[in-house]
Motif scaffolding. Structure first.
Motif, PDB file in Angstrom:
ATOM      1  N   ALA A 167       3.587   6.063 -10.247  1.00 18.47           N
ATOM      2  CA  ALA A 167       2.467   6.180  -9.304  1.00 18.47           C
ATOM      3  C   ALA A 167       1.611   7.397  -9.621  1.00 18.47           C
ATOM      4  O   ALA A 167       0.379   7.336  -9.591  1.00 18.47           O
ATOM      5  CB  ALA A 167       2.989   6.261  -7.874  1.00 18.47           C
ATOM      6  N   LEU A 168       2.265   8.501  -9.952  1.00 14.30           N
ATOM      7  CA  LEU A 168       1.516   9.720 -10.267  1.00 14.30           C
ATOM      8  C   LEU A 168       0.687   9.534 -11.537  1.00 14.30           C
ATOM      9  O   LEU A 168      -0.482   9.907 -11.594  1.00 14.30           O
ATOM     10  CB  LEU A 168       2.470  10.905 -10.441  1.00 14.30           C
ATOM     11  N   ALA A 169       1.302   8.940 -12.547  1.00  6.40           N
ATOM     12  CA  ALA A 169       0.589   8.711 -13.810  1.00  6.40           C
ATOM     13  C   ALA A 169      -0.593   7.781 -13.583  1.00  6.40           C
ATOM     14  O   ALA A 169      -1.693   7.992 -14.108  1.00  6.40           O
ATOM     15  CB  ALA A 169       1.532   8.119 -14.852  1.00  6.40           C
ATOM     16  N   PHE A 170      -0.387   6.770 -12.787  1.00  4.37           N
ATOM     17  CA  PHE A 170      -1.430   5.797 -12.492  1.00  4.37           C
ATOM     18  C   PHE A 170      -2.590   6.462 -11.747  1.00  4.37           C
ATOM     19  O   PHE A 170      -3.762   6.321 -12.120  1.00  4.37           O
ATOM     20  CB  PHE A 170      -0.813   4.668 -11.655  1.00  4.37           C
ATOM     21  N   ALA A 171      -2.243   7.250 -10.721  1.00  2.00           N
ATOM     22  CA  ALA A 171      -3.276   7.898  -9.916  1.00  2.00           C
ATOM     23  C   ALA A 171      -4.089   8.870 -10.758  1.00  2.00           C
ATOM     24  O   ALA A 171      -5.313   8.933 -10.669  1.00  2.00           O
ATOM     25  CB  ALA A 171      -2.643   8.630  -8.740  1.00  2.00           C
ATOM     26  N   ARG A 172      -3.382   9.612 -11.599  1.00  2.00           N
ATOM     27  CA  ARG A 172      -4.075  10.569 -12.440  1.00  2.00           C
ATOM     28  C   ARG A 172      -5.042   9.861 -13.387  1.00  2.00           C
ATOM     29  O   ARG A 172      -6.185  10.285 -13.574  1.00  2.00           O
ATOM     30  CB  ARG A 172      -3.048  11.375 -13.236  1.00  2.00           C
ATOM     31  N   ALA A 173      -4.597   8.752 -13.940  1.00  2.00           N
ATOM     32  CA  ALA A 173      -5.417   8.031 -14.909  1.00  2.00           C
ATOM     33  C   ALA A 173      -6.698   7.490 -14.270  1.00  2.00           C
ATOM     34  O   ALA A 173      -7.761   7.483 -14.886  1.00  2.00           O
ATOM     35  CB  ALA A 173      -4.613   6.894 -15.532  1.00  2.00           C
ATOM     36  N   LEU A 174      -6.597   7.081 -13.011  1.00  2.00           N
ATOM     37  CA  LEU A 174      -7.771   6.503 -12.338  1.00  2.00           C
ATOM     38  C   LEU A 174      -8.946   7.471 -12.324  1.00  2.00           C
ATOM     39  O   LEU A 174     -10.088   7.087 -12.519  1.00  2.00           O
ATOM     40  CB  LEU A 174      -7.417   6.139 -10.896  1.00  2.00           C
ATOM     41  N   LEU A 186      -9.377  -0.190 -25.919  1.00  2.00           N
ATOM     42  CA  LEU A 186      -8.061   0.249 -26.378  1.00  2.00           C
ATOM     43  C   LEU A 186      -7.992   1.779 -26.418  1.00  2.00           C
ATOM     44  O   LEU A 186      -6.962   2.385 -26.092  1.00  2.00           O
ATOM     45  CB  LEU A 186      -7.795  -0.336 -27.771  1.00  2.00           C
ATOM     46  N   GLY A 187      -9.088   2.407 -26.818  1.00  2.00           N
ATOM     47  CA  GLY A 187      -9.153   3.860 -26.849  1.00  2.00           C
ATOM     48  C   GLY A 187      -8.970   4.447 -25.454  1.00  2.00           C
ATOM     49  O   GLY A 187      -8.302   5.464 -25.271  1.00  2.00           O
ATOM     50  N   VAL A 188      -9.579   3.792 -24.479  1.00  2.00           N
ATOM     51  CA  VAL A 188      -9.433   4.228 -23.084  1.00  2.00           C
ATOM     52  C   VAL A 188      -7.956   4.215 -22.700  1.00  2.00           C
ATOM     53  O   VAL A 188      -7.433   5.166 -22.119  1.00  2.00           O
ATOM     54  CB  VAL A 188     -10.237   3.298 -22.144  1.00  2.00           C
ATOM     55  N   PHE A 189      -7.293   3.142 -23.083  1.00  2.00           N
ATOM     56  CA  PHE A 189      -5.876   2.998 -22.798  1.00  2.00           C
ATOM     57  C   PHE A 189      -5.062   4.123 -23.450  1.00  2.00           C
ATOM     58  O   PHE A 189      -4.178   4.710 -22.824  1.00  2.00           O
ATOM     59  CB  PHE A 189      -5.432   1.606 -23.274  1.00  2.00           C
ATOM     60  N   VAL A 190      -5.390   4.451 -24.699  1.00  2.00           N
ATOM     61  CA  VAL A 190      -4.671   5.523 -25.405  1.00  2.00           C
ATOM     62  C   VAL A 190      -4.827   6.851 -24.660  1.00  2.00           C
ATOM     63  O   VAL A 190      -3.849   7.558 -24.399  1.00  2.00           O
ATOM     64  CB  VAL A 190      -5.187   5.666 -26.860  1.00  2.00           C
ATOM     65  N   ALA A 191      -6.062   7.178 -24.275  1.00  2.00           N
ATOM     66  CA  ALA A 191      -6.303   8.451 -23.591  1.00  2.00           C
ATOM     67  C   ALA A 191      -5.572   8.495 -22.250  1.00  2.00           C
ATOM     68  O   ALA A 191      -4.974   9.508 -21.881  1.00  2.00           O
ATOM     69  CB  ALA A 191      -7.805   8.657 -23.386  1.00  2.00           C
ATOM     70  N   LEU A 192      -5.610   7.388 -21.529  1.00  2.00           N
ATOM     71  CA  LEU A 192      -4.985   7.376 -20.205  1.00  2.00           C
ATOM     72  C   LEU A 192      -3.461   7.406 -20.306  1.00  2.00           C
ATOM     73  O   LEU A 192      -2.781   7.872 -19.402  1.00  2.00           O
ATOM     74  CB  LEU A 192      -5.440   6.146 -19.406  1.00  2.00           C
ATOM     75  N   THR A 193      -2.930   6.912 -21.407  1.00  2.00           N
ATOM     76  CA  THR A 193      -1.490   7.016 -21.627  1.00  2.00           C
ATOM     77  C   THR A 193      -1.112   8.462 -21.912  1.00  2.00           C
ATOM     78  O   THR A 193      -0.145   8.992 -21.381  1.00  2.00           O
ATOM     79  CB  THR A 193      -1.071   6.127 -22.817  1.00  2.00           C
ATOM     80  N   PHE A 194      -1.919   9.103 -22.748  1.00  2.00           N
ATOM     81  CA  PHE A 194      -1.664  10.490 -23.127  1.00  2.00           C
ATOM     82  C   PHE A 194      -1.562  11.397 -21.905  1.00  2.00           C
ATOM     83  O   PHE A 194      -0.597  12.142 -21.753  1.00  2.00           O
ATOM     84  CB  PHE A 194      -2.785  10.966 -24.053  1.00  2.00           C
ATOM     85  N   ILE A 195      -2.542  11.298 -21.008  1.00  2.00           N
ATOM     86  CA  ILE A 195      -2.558  12.250 -19.890  1.00  2.00           C
ATOM     87  C   ILE A 195      -1.491  11.933 -18.843  1.00  2.00           C
ATOM     88  O   ILE A 195      -1.191  12.773 -18.002  1.00  2.00           O
ATOM     89  CB  ILE A 195      -3.943  12.339 -19.221  1.00  2.00           C
ATOM     90  N   GLY A 196      -0.906  10.732 -18.878  1.00  2.00           N
ATOM     91  CA  GLY A 196       0.039  10.358 -17.834  1.00  2.00           C
ATOM     92  C   GLY A 196       1.501  10.632 -18.155  1.00  2.00           C
ATOM     93  O   GLY A 196       2.340  10.660 -17.261  1.00  2.00           O
ATOM     94  N   LEU A 197       1.786  10.857 -19.433  1.00  2.00           N
ATOM     95  CA  LEU A 197       3.184  10.954 -19.846  1.00  2.00           C
ATOM     96  C   LEU A 197       4.012  11.990 -19.075  1.00  2.00           C
ATOM     97  O   LEU A 197       5.112  11.682 -18.616  1.00  2.00           O
ATOM     98  CB  LEU A 197       3.264  11.234 -21.357  1.00  2.00           C
TER      99      LEU A 197
END
Lengths: 340, 277
Positions: free
Chosen positions: B203-210, B142-153
């Protein structure tokens, strides 16, 4: 049509590209670059000032001493791939071996060139517990008890973590149990690990600031820093047996020959064994090799049973291959620990 | 895009097409293509079975699931809330609006490690937010999800904003006069116009998160089979000086990400074509 926005994120790459050639461009005046691991920053800051003064007095030359710190394997990789370090100072030998294996920058027998396996200082792995030691943790076996939570940095990414794992394993062997029992102990300990931080400092933060875990395993040399930063809420436990972490150093031959800095670089390292160098080390909680200095600081360095990686695990190369390479014993330990 | 002779010959303000294209190719080669092909070349030093063993080991596969899953979930959440944020920023006036607008860009500018440490502190069991939650966030997937949401906004908000600004209110008013409910107006008038930009932002948010490492590594907990992200396994291989193994996993990520992005691009082109724009 939605315009693709210009993005800000790629600056870091550019910065890196610009910064690297700069370091090399200043070779005209005499400078030495010491590439080191993360937590030796404070020690070398003091040592560099002392050595610069000493060198000016004895040879009349003004030396600029530069230092670069970071995760140890990452630092070693940078040097192997071309960062022009005159000397490399690490906390485990395999991060220096790589300069021979990959870069051909130093001879294979680099460790024989200076006394004590080329390691001027050592440290030992110790256990930090909460004040008063409520769970009565006294030795490695206690870290494997159920209900005890232990913070250890990831052995896959951290030298500190590798030492911790080998410390527990080697102590078990020293206490006379079978290798299978040593492995079982490692499994029990790692079952109690809730977080595997990337490096030693991250693990310290998890334990001291986030207050996670009942025990933290780290180097004795880290303890004063932790106490300075987080106060006196901890007790330090010296297990019966622990690992002696040697901090080896080497001149990077190819670089000093190219830059003409061999004389200065060798003197820089040799001075680490001088009473002055050893005293600065002792002040930074690194165990000195010099018996006189050690005696003067005896209070800071309690006697403890120690073994070296060479003695119990046949050297770092073998330890790395047996334990930490993919599919090695550590992988078996951590996977089995997590399945239960 | 239509590639015809007329387009190539059209006069423009910037120097000729030949020069511009030459520059583009050269620039992309140095910055993107050559570094990336180095990854493929290094991987090519492995035999097929060795490659397959590396990229399909259970631990690596578990990390793909986490990385792709959390990135996807984070990007989806951002698509939803990013739309709301963009909408509010474009359509309403309120005090300190410019500051709120600038805040959106913070995840771009902040060193990711700083973000990671801050998020971990907030969501740890004794953290400002974490102590009120009945479940653990820091050191779990869940923490991973939080961080990846933060950087994609920012990606979603910043791609949607210009489109929303161009969207004339008259369209909505016309829809209203024709008897459309608010929901109908949104579904049939606004959303189709926004959807290509929304897809781009997603797509950009997704790519960045990867590819994200710095912010996730602190909050993840990094437990094998549970909370290890793929970039960590790549770093792990590098720590063992296993360059080929590291690049092998990187290549799998690259190819997968590229395929996904291509698919999203295709979807975007399709939506646009369907609207006849």
């Amino acid at each position: 049509m939605p315009g693709r926005i210009p993005m800000a994120g790629r600056r870091a790459v550019l910065g890196l590209l610009l910064a690297l050639p700069l370091a090399a461009a200043q070779a005209a005046d005499i400078s030495l670059l010491n590439v080191s691991y993360d937590v030796s920053r404070e020690f070398y800051k003091d040592y560099n000032a002392a050595f610069a003064a000493h060198w000016q007095k004895t040879s009349g030359e003004v030396l600029t001493l530069k230092q670069s710190h970071g995760g140890s394997s990452k630092q070693a990789r940078s040097v192997a791939e071309g960062l022009e370090a005159d000397v490399i100072t690490m906390n485990q030998a395999n991060d220096i071996d790589i300069l021979h294996d990959r870069g051909g920058l130093i001879p294979a027998d680099w460790a024989k060139r200076l006394p004590n396996n080329s390691a001027p200082t050592t440290s030992v792995s110790v256990i930090l517990v909460r004040k008063g030691n409520p769970l009565k943790i006294l030795d490695w076996t206690d870290l494997g008890r159920s209900g005890v939570s232990v913070i250890i940095p990831n052995p896959k990414t951290s030298g500190n973590g590798r030492y911790t794992y080998l410390a527990a394993w080697g102590a078990a062997l020293k206490n006379g149990v079978s290798p299978a029992a040593a492995q079982a102990l490692a499994e029990r300990i790692f079952r109690n690990v809730p977080v595997l931080d990337g490096g030693g400092r991250g693990a310290t933060t998890t334990f001291a600031q986030r207050k996670i875990g009942d025990a933290l395993v780290t180097f004795e040399s880290e303890v004063p820093l932790i106490q300075r930063e987080f106060g006196d809420d901890f007790d330090v436990i010296y297990p019966r047996w622990t690992v002696l972490a040697e901090n080896p150093v080497s001149v990077v031959d190819k670089v000093v020959d190219k830059r003409g800095t061999r004389k200065q670089a060798e003197a820089y390292l040799r001075h680490l064994w001088s009473p002055e160098g050893q005293t600065i080390a002792a002040k930074h909680a690194l165990r000195p090799r010099d018996p006189k200095v050690l005696a003067a600081y005896a209070k800071a360095f309690p006697k403890v049973g120690t073994f070296t990686i060479d003695e119990v695990f046949g050297g770092w190369k073998k330890a790395q291959k047996d334990h930490f390479d993919d599919g090695g014993l550590y992988d078996q330990v951590i996977l089995r620990a997590k399945q239960k | 895009m239509i590639f015809s002779r007329t387009l190539l010959k059209r006069h423009t303000v910037l120097p000729g097409f030949d020069l511009a294209l030459g520059f583009t190719v050269l620039y992309l080669s140095f910055i993107v293509l050559i570094p990336l092909s180095a990854a493929f070349l290094k991987t090519a030093t492995m035999t097929w079975p060795a490659f397959w063993d590396t990229v399909s080991s259970p631990r690596v596969v578990a990390s793909y699931k986490l990385t792709f899953g959390a990135s996807l979930a984070g990007a989806l959440l951002n698509a939803f809330f990013g739309l709301i944020v963009a909408w509010v920023l474009v359509r309403y006036e309120f005090p300190l609006k410019r500051i709120v607008d600038a805040l959106v860009d913070l995840p771009f500018a902040l060193p990711t490690a700083v973000a990671g440490i801050a998020l971990t502190a907030l969501y740890a069991e004794n953290g400002w937010i974490g102590q009120w939650l009945p479940f653990k966030v820091s050191f779990t997937p869940l923490g991973v999800f939080v961080a990846l949401t933060f950087i994609g906004l920012p990606f979603v908000v910043r791609t949607l904003q210009p489109v929303l600004e161009d969207l004339s209110r008259e369209l909505e008013e016309a829809a209203a006069t024709l008897g459309a409910s608010r929901w109908q107006t949104f579904r049939h008038v606004i959303f189709p116009i926004l959807s290509p930009a929304l897809l781009t932002g997603f797509a950009l948010a997704f790519a960045r998160a990867l590819g994200e490492y710095g912010s996730v590594i602190f909050i993840a907990g990094n437990m094998p089979m549970v909370s290890e992200i793929t970039p960590l396994l790549i770093i792990t291989k590098l720590e063992q000086y296993d360059y080929a193994g590291a690049t092998a996993i990187a290549v799998v990520m690259l190819v997968t990400a590229f395929t996904l992005l291509l698919a999203i691009n295709g979807l975007q082109a399709w939506t646009r074509a369907r609207q006849g724009r």
